[in-house]
Scaffold this motif. Structure first.
Motif, PDB file in Angstrom:
ATOM      1  N   GLY A 139       0.814  -1.210   0.000  1.00 54.21           N
ATOM      2  CA  GLY A 139       0.000   0.000   0.000  1.00 54.21           C
ATOM      3  C   GLY A 139       0.847   1.259   0.000  1.00 54.21           C
ATOM      4  O   GLY A 139       0.529   2.241  -0.690  1.00 54.21           O
ATOM      5  N   THR A 144      -9.876   3.878  -5.407  1.00 53.30           N
ATOM      6  CA  THR A 144     -10.158   2.795  -4.456  1.00 53.30           C
ATOM      7  C   THR A 144     -11.652   2.493  -4.418  1.00 53.30           C
ATOM      8  O   THR A 144     -12.063   1.330  -4.382  1.00 53.30           O
ATOM      9  N   PHE A 162      -6.595  -6.063  -6.831  1.00 56.59           N
ATOM     10  CA  PHE A 162      -6.466  -4.665  -6.422  1.00 56.59           C
ATOM     11  C   PHE A 162      -5.365  -3.964  -7.214  1.00 56.59           C
ATOM     12  O   PHE A 162      -5.571  -2.870  -7.748  1.00 56.59           O
ATOM     13  N   PHE A 175      -6.409  -1.192  -9.819  1.00 55.67           N
ATOM     14  CA  PHE A 175      -6.021   0.162  -9.409  1.00 55.67           C
ATOM     15  C   PHE A 175      -5.144   0.801 -10.479  1.00 55.67           C
ATOM     16  O   PHE A 175      -5.287   1.993 -10.784  1.00 55.67           O
TER      17      PHE A 175
END
Length: 771
Positions: A583, A612, A653, A657
């Motif tokens: 992250g 997100t 993700f 993303f």
């Protein structure tokens, strides 16, 4: 006619003059535009000119590279790995390595389910079973074969007494055992004397995964390519313009296969990299080409000659393509922090593929566009639609202009409504349950999957996926004194059915079978290993708790616990430990890159939050459909396990993303372009959405189609990735870009472009802006 351009130019000057004379409260002072002076802007323009002037050798070189890549990459599927879903530096991984390299043992690579016409204990059946076991043990590539008939282990006999198991260990590394298992499964399945034999086990499952994955790749390409061409025809109208992105996409995929084969010679690369990265590479290559071709047509529509249109397209859309690909690359690079081969291999391959997609677009299109020139609009299939494209319509007010205008009139209502909807769609993810991939990833009815189902039903105590415990430093002289009490304690652990080791078998705190010839496999002169059969399945929460209890038992010497249940515990821990680092990589890098691109510190924060949010629907659907089993008809039938593969949310993700940030950059480039010209935030937002809405929609449809074609796969993992990524892209291109972005940017107003003075000066020196 000759006077019209002057009128438009005069009106443009008047518009900009009015914007510059607005009071500060009406419009903030625009940031200085250094675009035309940036060295990299001149660099892309100069590159376009060189490619055009040397177009003949460029075409020959690209053709030669593509041909070599096609030949070299043709064998890529044969060198890819079917494993790598667990943490490679974990305790359970060390156990597997010790069992294989030192004790030449461990969980079986193949499990043969032999079903006879009568009892497995009948004299004739028993003799045939022992003979069959010896025949299997003598086959090439087989290191060891044990069965109910050679060990008399009651756990290897079915509860009804008619079927029994043959456990087979193979020689070689993971790829060698996979390929050999596929050959042996074909050779040994079916009627074998007095038995009907079915084959399953990790190596057999991996072999069938490899075969099915290749079939699914072909199916996805046959579905995705024609649909992509249709979408491009609807977007461009012209068949010539529509074929250009497809051409670049084909070049990108051909080179992708060569990259995968090259990577496989240095590191393990997951076989699913073939499906995911070819789809990603083709989709992004088409997207980037779509942006460049669209900008080229806009430049022609404004009266530029062919060469100037090509150069200007490279300095504007080409710069954005380069920058956008960098955001996707960084998002994928976050996968490298995880010690899991599956994720790392997809990161390596994905980074290479995204770079190839961008480079292919920037190198192939300039000379091709120059050669085609004004014939770009030939074979106009949808002339009416083509006239409505941005640039051709002179900034007319289409559906996206209408939507953006109305959203900005009521930004709180529109933005809050969409945000609440997306958060609600994410709620099912709150009860997500995770496991490792097993036979149920295969399509229903696959031979390895049906045989594995029979093992779960009829051989609950067989221990084909046991907890394995290694005491590497327990010498022979200490075993008689120290091992019995440890074995008794392990057998008393809640969830333990039986413990097998060099001193025999133990259950419920006492020895139930003395050591026999098979017990010799459990040790050497320096140490021992134990086989612990659990009452719960290895992919269940109870199986995880059992592995953790085994680890908590005090051992007479340093002990390592492995097996599938322990590997699941270790993999979850590894993911949990590294997610903050991944992250941080994404957040910090995106903040820096978007600041360099926009000169603002507010817009990057908005982008992170909104991107997100665009993933929420996918994560909720992941659980609602694939874990809970609702709406399965949307993606086709699959084995419903009530769990998700533990690595998939992380992979989804990072990929989604990156794609979302890709579209963010394209939208922001046009918004900022208009803002620098007018200083009017609201006008710039509407302009950007109006002039990119159709383009981003077409691009998102292309990527969603190509990735969504993976959902036609017979493998549940690819179904999950394809459907989830396609949904994320569509939500991002519609709800987020069309509603949330204008709502948030309207509410922030002039603050969108705010940055502290020191950072504004820094941006003036090193900012990466659209050229």
């Amino acid at each position: 006619m000759a006077g019209k351009p002057d009128v438009r130019r005069k009106r443009s000057h008047e518009t900009r003059a009015r914007a510059q004379t607005r009071p500060p409260e009406a419009a903030p002072r625009p940031l200085p535009d250094h675009n035309a002076a940036t060295p990299s802007g001149r660099g892309l323009g100069a590159l376009a000119r060189r490619l055009v002037h040397r177009r003949t050798p460029v075409f020959l070189l690209i053709g030669l590279i593509s041909l070599v890549a096609a030949v070299f990459g043709a064998g890529a599927s044969g060198v890819l790995s079917s494993g790598g879903y667990t943490a490679s530096d974990s305790e359970s991984a060390r156990v597997e390595k010790l069992l294989d390299e030192r004790f030449h043992s461990g969980s079986p690579h193949m499990v043969l389910l032999a079903t006879g016409k009568g009892s497995a204990d009948g004299p004739q059946v028993a003799a045939s079973g022992a003979e069959f076991t010896r025949r299997v043990a003598g086959l090439d590539g087989v290191a060891r074969a044990d069965s109910y008939w050679t060990t008399k282990d009651p756990a290897l006999r079915a509860e009804d007494g008619r079927a029994a198991l043959v456990l087979v260990r193979l020689e070689g590394d993971a790829n060698e055992t996979t390929h050999r298992a596929g050959e042996l499964a074909a050779q040994l399945s079916g009627i074998q004397g007095d038995f009907t034999v079915e084959a399953t086990g990790l190596a057999v499952i991996n072999s069938q995964l490899e075969t099915q994955s290749n079939q699914d790749l072909t199916r996805a390409e046959l579905i995705g390519a024609p649909l992509t061409l249709v979408i491009l025809l609807l977007a461009f109208g012209s068949l010539v313009a529509a074929l250009l992105p497809v051409l670049v996409g084909v070049v990108s995929v051909v080179c992708t296969l060569a990259v995968l084969r090259l990577l496989a010679s240095f590191t393990d690369v997951s076989l699913f990299a073939m499906n995911v990265t070819t789809a990603l590479g083709f989709g992004l290559a088409v997207d980037y080409s779509l942006f460049l071709v669209t900008r080229y047509r806009e430049e022609l529509a404004q009266g530029r000659n062919v060469l100037d249109a090509v150069v200007r397209s490279m300095r504007t859309a080409g710069r954005t393509v380069l920058f956008s690909s960098l955001t996707v690359v960084i998002s994928l690079a976050a996968l490298l922090v995880f010690p899991i081969t599956f994720l790392r291999s997809l990161a390596y391959a994905g980074i290479a593929v995204v770079g190839l997609a961008a480079v292919s677009s920037l190198l192939v299109l300039p000379p091709v566009l120059y050669v085609i020139g004004h014939r770009i609009d030939r074979l106009d299939v949808f002339a009416g639609l083509r006239r409505k494209l941005p640039g051709a319509r002179g900034g007319g007010r289409g559906a996206w202009h209408w939507l953006a205008t109305r959203v900005m009139r009521r930004p709180v209502l529109a933005g809050t409504g969409v945000a609440v909807l997306l958060i609600a769609l994410a709620l099912p993810f709150g009860h997500a349950r995770f496991a490792l991939t097993d036979d149920r990833i295969l399509p229903k009815g696959a031979s390895a999957q049906t045989a594995a189902d029979a093992l779960r039903t009829d051989f609950a105590q067989a221990g084909t996926s046991p907890v394995t415990l290694v005491l590497p430093d327990l010498p022979l002289t200490d075993r008689a004194a120290q091992l019995p009490s440890y074995l008794a304690e392990l057998s008393r652990v809640e969830g333990t059915a039986r413990v097998d080791g060099p001193l025999g078998s133990w259950a419920q705190g006492r020895r139930v079978a003395p050591p026999g010839p098979p017990s010799a496999v459990f040790g050497d002169a320096r140490g021992v290993w134990l086989n612990i059969t659990a009452q719960a399945g290895p992919n269940s929460p109870a199986g995880e708790r059992h592995a953790q209890r085994i680890r908590a038992v005090p051992a007479p010497a340093p002990a390592l616990v492995g097996g599938q249940a322990a590997a699941l515990v270790d993999t979850k821990d590894a993911l949990g430990d590294r997610i903050p680092y991944a992250g941080a990589v994404i957040v910090l890098s995106m903040l820096v890159l978007l600041f360099l691109f926009t000169g603002s510190v507010v817009v990057p924060l908005q982008a992170l939050v909104l991107n997100t949010l665009s993933l929420t629907a996918s994560f909720g659907a992941m659980v609602y459909v694939f874990q809970d089993g609702h709406l399965k008809w949307l993606v086709g039938d699959f084995a419903h396990t009530g769990q998700l593969e533990v690595t998939v949310p992380v992979l989804m993700f990072c990929v989604a993303f990156g794609l979302s940030m890709d579209y963010t950059v394209f939208l922001l480039s046009r918004i900022r372009e208009e803002y620098l010209a007018t200083g009017d935030n609201s006008r710039a937002v509407v302009f950007g959405i109006d002039h990119t809405g159709r383009l981003i929609t077409a691009a998102a449809l292309v990527v969603a189609t190509v990735l969504g074609a993976l959902a036609t796969s017979q493998l549940s993992l690819l179904k999950l990735l394809g459907a989830g990524l396609a949904l994320a892209v569509l939500v991002d291109a519609t709800l987020v870009r069309g509603i949330l972005v204008p709502a948030v940017m309207k509410l922030c107003g002039r603050a969108n472009w705010w940055a502290p003075q020191p950072l504004r000066r820094l941006h003036g020196k090193v900012g990466l802006r659209d050229g």
